[in-house]
Structures are given as C-alpha cells and as structure tokens.
Design a protein around this motif. Structure first.
Motif, PDB file in Angstrom:
ATOM      1  N   LYS A  17       9.430   9.378  15.692  1.00 15.35           N
ATOM      2  CA  LYS A  17       9.259   8.396  16.827  1.00 15.35           C
ATOM      3  C   LYS A  17      10.467   8.854  17.990  1.00 15.35           C
ATOM      4  O   LYS A  17      10.074   8.685  19.124  1.00 15.35           O
ATOM      5  N   ASP A  31       0.334   3.971   0.923  1.00 14.21           N
ATOM      6  CA  ASP A  31       0.355   4.918   2.168  1.00 14.21           C
ATOM      7  C   ASP A  31       1.317   4.266   3.368  1.00 14.21           C
ATOM      8  O   ASP A  31       1.724   5.154   4.122  1.00 14.21           O
ATOM      9  N   LYS A  32       1.890   3.141   3.165  1.00 15.16           N
ATOM     10  CA  LYS A  32       2.660   2.531   4.124  1.00 15.16           C
ATOM     11  C   LYS A  32       3.920   3.288   3.996  1.00 15.16           C
ATOM     12  O   LYS A  32       4.778   3.683   4.955  1.00 15.16           O
ATOM     13  N   VAL A  41      19.969  -5.317   8.457  1.00 13.29           N
ATOM     14  CA  VAL A  41      19.500  -4.476   9.345  1.00 13.29           C
ATOM     15  C   VAL A  41      18.317  -5.034  10.401  1.00 13.29           C
ATOM     16  O   VAL A  41      17.680  -5.875   9.816  1.00 13.29           O
ATOM     17  N   LYS A  54       9.619   9.198   9.444  1.00 11.69           N
ATOM     18  CA  LYS A  54       9.043   8.792  10.849  1.00 11.69           C
ATOM     19  C   LYS A  54       9.815   8.145  11.848  1.00 11.69           C
ATOM     20  O   LYS A  54       9.461   8.274  13.117  1.00 11.69           O
ATOM     21  N   MET A  55      11.054   7.770  11.876  1.00 12.81           N
ATOM     22  CA  MET A  55      11.897   7.261  12.745  1.00 12.81           C
ATOM     23  C   MET A  55      12.225   8.525  13.622  1.00 12.81           C
ATOM     24  O   MET A  55      12.551   8.349  14.741  1.00 12.81           O
ATOM     25  N   SER A  75      17.488  -1.121  15.662  1.00  9.28           N
ATOM     26  CA  SER A  75      17.967   0.043  15.129  1.00  9.28           C
ATOM     27  C   SER A  75      17.320   1.264  15.758  1.00  9.28           C
ATOM     28  O   SER A  75      17.721   2.353  15.950  1.00  9.28           O
ATOM     29  N   PRO A  86      12.838  -4.623   3.382  1.00 10.22           N
ATOM     30  CA  PRO A  86      11.828  -3.593   3.953  1.00 10.22           C
ATOM     31  C   PRO A  86      12.405  -2.237   3.947  1.00 10.22           C
ATOM     32  O   PRO A  86      11.642  -1.180   3.969  1.00 10.22           O
ATOM     33  N   PRO A 119      17.197   8.635   8.817  1.00  6.72           N
ATOM     34  CA  PRO A 119      16.946   7.480   8.090  1.00  6.72           C
ATOM     35  C   PRO A 119      15.707   7.358   7.275  1.00  6.72           C
ATOM     36  O   PRO A 119      15.914   6.733   6.185  1.00  6.72           O
ATOM     37  N   GLY A 162       3.209   5.770   6.633  1.00  7.94           N
ATOM     38  CA  GLY A 162       3.751   4.942   7.646  1.00  7.94           C
ATOM     39  C   GLY A 162       5.059   5.226   7.737  1.00  7.94           C
ATOM     40  O   GLY A 162       5.731   5.120   8.984  1.00  7.94           O
ATOM     41  N   GLY A 207      15.724  -3.883  12.106  1.00  9.67           N
ATOM     42  CA  GLY A 207      14.949  -2.398  12.112  1.00  9.67           C
ATOM     43  C   GLY A 207      14.618  -2.151  13.586  1.00  9.67           C
ATOM     44  O   GLY A 207      14.658  -1.127  14.092  1.00  9.67           O
ATOM     45  N   ASP A 250       0.659  -1.330   0.023  1.00 11.08           N
ATOM     46  CA  ASP A 250       0.053   0.100   0.075  1.00 11.08           C
ATOM     47  C   ASP A 250       1.053   1.317  -0.014  1.00 11.08           C
ATOM     48  O   ASP A 250       1.647   1.453   0.876  1.00 11.08           O
ATOM     49  N   SER A 270      24.830   3.722  13.048  1.00 11.18           N
ATOM     50  CA  SER A 270      24.656   2.264  13.760  1.00 11.18           C
ATOM     51  C   SER A 270      25.932   1.787  14.163  1.00 11.18           C
ATOM     52  O   SER A 270      27.122   1.965  13.711  1.00 11.18           O
TER      53      SER A 270
HETATM   54  N1  COA Z   1      -0.920   2.908   5.948  1.00 12.60           N
HETATM   55  C1  COA Z   1      -0.309   3.784   6.640  1.00 12.60           C
HETATM   56  N2  COA Z   1       0.567   3.221   7.502  1.00 12.60           N
HETATM   57  C2  COA Z   1       1.105   2.042   7.507  1.00 12.60           C
HETATM   58  C3  COA Z   1       0.193   1.188   6.192  1.00 12.60           C
HETATM   59  C4  COA Z   1      -0.668   1.658   5.642  1.00 12.60           C
HETATM   60  N3  COA Z   1      -1.385   1.026   4.493  1.00 12.60           N
HETATM   61  N4  COA Z   1       1.015  -0.221   6.437  1.00 12.60           N
HETATM   62  C5  COA Z   1       1.939   0.000   7.533  1.00 12.60           C
HETATM   63  N5  COA Z   1       1.878   1.224   8.151  1.00 12.60           N
HETATM   64  C6  COA Z   1       3.019   1.880   8.939  1.00 12.60           C
HETATM   65  C7  COA Z   1       3.088   0.803  10.409  1.00 12.60           C
HETATM   66  O1  COA Z   1       1.868   0.795  11.080  1.00 12.60           O
HETATM   67  C8  COA Z   1       4.452   1.385  10.644  1.00 12.60           C
HETATM   68  O2  COA Z   1       4.282   2.490  11.320  1.00 12.60           O
HETATM   69  P1  COA Z   1       4.256   2.525  13.071  1.00 12.60           P
HETATM   70  O3  COA Z   1       5.673   2.099  13.044  1.00 12.60           O
HETATM   71  O4  COA Z   1       4.467   3.961  13.311  1.00 12.60           O
HETATM   72  O5  COA Z   1       3.324   1.630  13.711  1.00 12.60           O
HETATM   73  C9  COA Z   1       5.051   1.806   9.417  1.00 12.60           C
HETATM   74  O6  COA Z   1       4.006   1.855   8.377  1.00 12.60           O
HETATM   75  C10 COA Z   1       6.072   0.649   8.922  1.00 12.60           C
HETATM   76  O7  COA Z   1       5.621  -0.623   8.938  1.00 12.60           O
HETATM   77  P2  COA Z   1       6.360  -1.751   9.324  1.00 12.60           P
HETATM   78  O8  COA Z   1       5.439  -2.993   9.196  1.00 12.60           O
HETATM   79  O9  COA Z   1       6.967  -1.678  10.844  1.00 12.60           O
HETATM   80  O10 COA Z   1       7.220  -2.034   8.254  1.00 12.60           O
HETATM   81  P3  COA Z   1       8.492  -3.011   8.046  1.00 12.60           P
HETATM   82  O11 COA Z   1       8.698  -4.066   8.730  1.00 12.60           O
HETATM   83  O12 COA Z   1       8.242  -3.329   6.464  1.00 12.60           O
HETATM   84  O13 COA Z   1       9.792  -2.125   8.403  1.00 12.60           O
HETATM   85  C11 COA Z   1      11.307  -0.338   8.117  1.00 12.60           C
HETATM   86  C12 COA Z   1      10.166  -0.956   7.551  1.00 12.60           C
HETATM   87  C13 COA Z   1      11.943   0.634   6.919  1.00 12.60           C
HETATM   88  C14 COA Z   1      10.583   0.600   9.324  1.00 12.60           C
HETATM   89  C15 COA Z   1      12.444  -1.256   8.661  1.00 12.60           C
HETATM   90  O14 COA Z   1      12.813  -1.884   7.681  1.00 12.60           O
HETATM   91  C16 COA Z   1      13.630  -0.408   9.043  1.00 12.60           C
HETATM   92  O15 COA Z   1      13.618   0.073  10.264  1.00 12.60           O
HETATM   93  N6  COA Z   1      14.672  -0.212   8.421  1.00 12.60           N
HETATM   94  C17 COA Z   1      15.877   0.498   8.703  1.00 12.60           C
HETATM   95  C18 COA Z   1      16.013   1.395   9.695  1.00 12.60           C
HETATM   96  C19 COA Z   1      17.240   1.955   9.465  1.00 12.60           C
HETATM   97  O16 COA Z   1      17.363   2.770   8.315  1.00 12.60           O
HETATM   98  N7  COA Z   1      18.168   2.080  10.298  1.00 12.60           N
HETATM   99  C20 COA Z   1      19.214   2.824   9.856  1.00 12.60           C
HETATM  100  C21 COA Z   1      20.040   3.326  10.828  1.00 12.60           C
HETATM  101  S1  COA Z   1      19.592   4.364  11.672  1.00 12.60           S
END
Ligand code: COA
Length: 373
Positions: free
Chosen positions: A256, A41-42, A209, A252-253, A214, A162, A249, A46, A211, A39, A322
């Motif tokens: 948070k 929106d994710k 990663v 949203k990170m 991190s 991801p 990164p 997200g 996630g 999606d 990291s």
């Molecule tokens: N509409 C809106 N939001 C949506 C959605 C939709 N259809 N589907 C999912 N989301 C939201 C989730 O609720 C989540 O938000 P939240 O964390 O506020 O609850 C967000 O989208 C991500 O979803 P998630 O299922 O956690 O994604 P993922 O498991 O695919 O992980 C990353 C993706 C990017 C978060 C993960 O791979 C990661 O953390 N990567 C690297 C981190 C990084 O870059 N570290 C580097 C050093 S700092």
C-alpha cells in the motif's frame, strides 16, 4: 582483522559481517484464522502474511539478540577486543534501566573499553543503532575499532487483537567496519512527526495500535523520505536501485505504501505495481517466515536482499518506527555480498523450527487449559 588503522577517520564504512537468529517455533496464520473464526484469505491475501516466528517458553529477546550477535562475530575475522561499540535496537526491552546490550555483552564475555547501550524508537530503533555505529566510525571516534549492532524483537499482540496475524520475532546483528558486504552512505533522509499510532505504555503487556493512523503515518513518512531523496539525487535515481527494502509490519502494508508513493510521484498504477513486484516484493522473502520482527524486520529484508548481489549494486532501505520516525538509507553491495554466507542462519533456523498447532499456540499464549507447547 578488518579495522582501519587506529587514529584514522575512514571514508567508507558499512557491513563487515551479518548474523541472524530466529526462534525455534512457528505458527501458520491460516491456523490462527481457524482459531479466531476468520477467513484464512484475510490473513494470507488481505495482509500478505504466511508464518509467524514464535519463541518457546525457554527463549526470548536475549536468546535472539545474543544468537544473532554470536553468528555475526563467528563469521567476522576480528576479535572481541577489536570492538569499541555495542548497540542494541529493540522495543522488547526487559528492563527500564539495564540495557539489553548488557545481556548481550554478558553472553559474549565482552567487557572493557566498549561503549554499550540500547536504543529505543519502536521499529526504527535498529536503524538508529546502525546509523550511530556508522557515524561513530566515520567521525574518527572509533579510532580503528569496529561496532557490533543488533536489532532484535519479539512482536506479540493481545490474543484476538487484529494485529495478531502480523506477530513475529527475530534478530539481525551487524559488525560495522570495513564494508566488505555493503557500504552505507553517510547521507540519508530522515523524517519524523510526533504521533500516537502505535504505543506501549510502561507496564502494559501488549501494544495499542491505531491501525489506520499507523498506515497513514507510514505512507506519509515514505513519501517524505523518498521525495527528499529524489529532489537531491534526481528523477533517475530510483531506477538505478536494484532493490528497495521497506520496514515490514506485514507485506500488504508495504504494498500500500509503494502504491501511494507511486501515486504521489505521478506514476501510473501499472508503473507502481511493476516497481513493487520487481524491486520491493522480492525483498520480503524471509519476512514471510518471521512475521513482524519490529526493529529487525527491515534488516531481515536487507540481509535477504544483499545475498548474491554483485559488487556495486545499489539498494535502498526505508525504516519506519511508530511515534513516528523514519529514514531512507542507501547501500552499495561489497565484494562479499555475492557469497551471502549469512543465508545459512535463516535456512538452518527455518529448517529446524517446529510448526505448532492451534492447541500448542493457545498453550504458549496462556489461553485456556490446553497442552503446553
Ligand atoms: N479475503 C481476502 N482479503 C480479505 C478478506 C478475505 N476474506 N477479508 C478481509 N480482507 C482484506 C481487507 O479487504 C483488507 O485489505 P485492504 O486493506 O487492502 O482493503 C485486509 O484484509 C485487512 O482487513 P481489515 O478489515 O482492514 O483488518 P483489521 O481491521 O482486522 O486490521 C490490521 C488488521 C493488521 C490491518 C490492523 O490491525 C493494523 O493495521 N495493525 C497494525 C499495524 C502495524 O503493525 N503498525 C505498526 C507500525 S508500522
């Protein structure tokens, strides 16, 4: 030129010039979502992502680092002979021995009485390079010379990973000398803990990663650094900052981490959200067009945030890499910040770059038999 007289240690050091370089391609994360069956929106809501900057087949880390360095030097009134230090922070090194700075020096025609090297610590490497330049100047070792600092990266994940929507690329270069754009306080607050949250072993093409780990590390690092700063500078210190930049990164990170930081400081959620929307969110305007540029991500936000600031405006910059290492720096805008001459770099590169479609993206990533980008 702007350098201090030779043999004198100086008391005020910082950014005398800024240059940025983005690559010539970009990809909308909504198109990536359609390719991966997600999606959109994710990725947009997200994760808070919009577009990722991508290198064409003719571009790469050297092109980015050198381009940013040239632009910073072009708008500085010094000469190559006035440089005594070249440091490049990156996690996109092209060689285990030869530093990326050697490619940059080659492209610039810089050789001679210059210390030239590369710094690695994941996304924290650019900050370390900048800190070393500042401390080198303040120590007197620079003997009146200036430093050229580059933070540059190409952030790619395995197709389908991801982390793929958070990809990006970009470079920022600073001339560190008389702080016409911003002075950098010598006192900063660092925090490190050995962790395996994001890593790329030698020979592995794409990062691994953890996630959730991190995110935890990033939040903990922010809390530790800000707490130490507040303990020293006082409770009112945060409200005196016009803006607070974070390593990005993905947006949203950052959000948070700010909400977690607010909670740990005893703020209400409303106060934390207001702090984010007033002082943090606006700093990421350019990051929405670059995606994660690792070492450059924070400094792209700082470069954006300095534009139009009046002299004396105070900013903070939270760096995270990291592994993990982190540091909170404070900066004060100088007289040349208001002009924001370096905005042209990003405006030009974004206006000239090509937004590629799904087929071109697949071609670029070597997926299936599709048309080349
Ligand atoms: N509409 C809106 N939001 C949506 C959605 C939709 N259809 N589907 C999912 N989301 C939201 C989730 O609720 C989540 O938000 P939240 O964390 O506020 O609850 C967000 O989208 C991500 O979803 P998630 O299922 O956690 O994604 P993922 O498991 O695919 O992980 C990353 C993706 C990017 C978060 C993960 O791979 C990661 O953390 N990567 C690297 C981190 C990084 O870059 N570290 C580097 C050093 S700092």
């Amino acid at each position: 030129m702007n350098s201090q007289p030779a043999s004198h240690a100086t008391t005020e050091v910082g950014i005398a010039s800024i240059g940025l370089q983005l690559p010539s391609l970009a990809f909308d994360v909504r198109d990536l979502a359609s390719l991966r069956g997600e999606d959109p929106d994710k990725f947009t809501i997200g994760l808070g992502c919009r577009e990722m900057a991508l290198c064409s087949e003719d571009e790469g880390i050297v092109h980015l680092a050198l381009g940013a360095a040239r632009r910073a030097l072009d708008r500085w009134d010094g000469e190559l002979d006035d440089l005594g230090l070249l440091v490049v922070g990156t996690e996109s090194a092209v060689d285990m021995s030869r530093p990326l700075s050697a490619w940059v020096a080659d492209g610039l025609g810089l050789r001679g009485a210059v210390r030239s090297y590369e710094v690695k610590h994941a996304c924290y490497g650019g900050t370390l390079a900048l800190r070393q330049a500042v401390e080198w100047k303040l120590s007197g070792a620079a003997a009146g010379k200036a430093a050229l600092v580059v933070a540059a990266d190409v952030a790619l994940y395995e197709p389908g990973d991801p982390g793929e929507p958070t990809q990006g690329a970009g470079a920022v270069a600073f001339v560190v000398d008389v702080p016409t754009i911003a002075s950098i306080d010598v006192h900063s607050h660092a925090w490190s803990e050995p962790e395996f949250d994001f890593w790329r072993p030698v020979g592995q093409d794409f990062p691994s990663v953890d996630g959730p780990l991190s995110l935890d590390c990033y939040k903990r690092a922010a809390e530790r650094c800000f707490r130490r700063w507040i303990e020293e500078a006082g409770d009112a210190s945060l409200s005196k900052l016009e803006a607070v930049c974070f390593h990005v990164p993905f947006p949203k990170m950052v959000k948070k981490a700010v909400l977690a930081l607010g909670e740990s400081l005893g703020w209400s959620e409303e106060v934390s959200r207001a702090f984010y929307s007033e002082k943090v969110g606006p700093t990421m305007g350019w990051n929405l067009f670059t995606g994660n540029a690792y070492t450059a991500a924070l400094w792209i936000a700082v470069a954006r945030t300095l534009i139009g600031r009046t002299e004396g405006a105070r900013l903070a910059a939270f760096s995270y890499g990291s592994g993990f290492g982190s540091e909170l720096l404070t900066l004060t805008a100088g007289p040349a910040a208001i002009d924001g001459a370096w905005a042209r770099d990003v405006e030009t590169d974004v206006a000239n770059r090509r937004l590629i479609d799904v087929a071109a993206y697949q071609g670029l990533r070597g997926e299936r038999e599709v048309a080349a980008a």
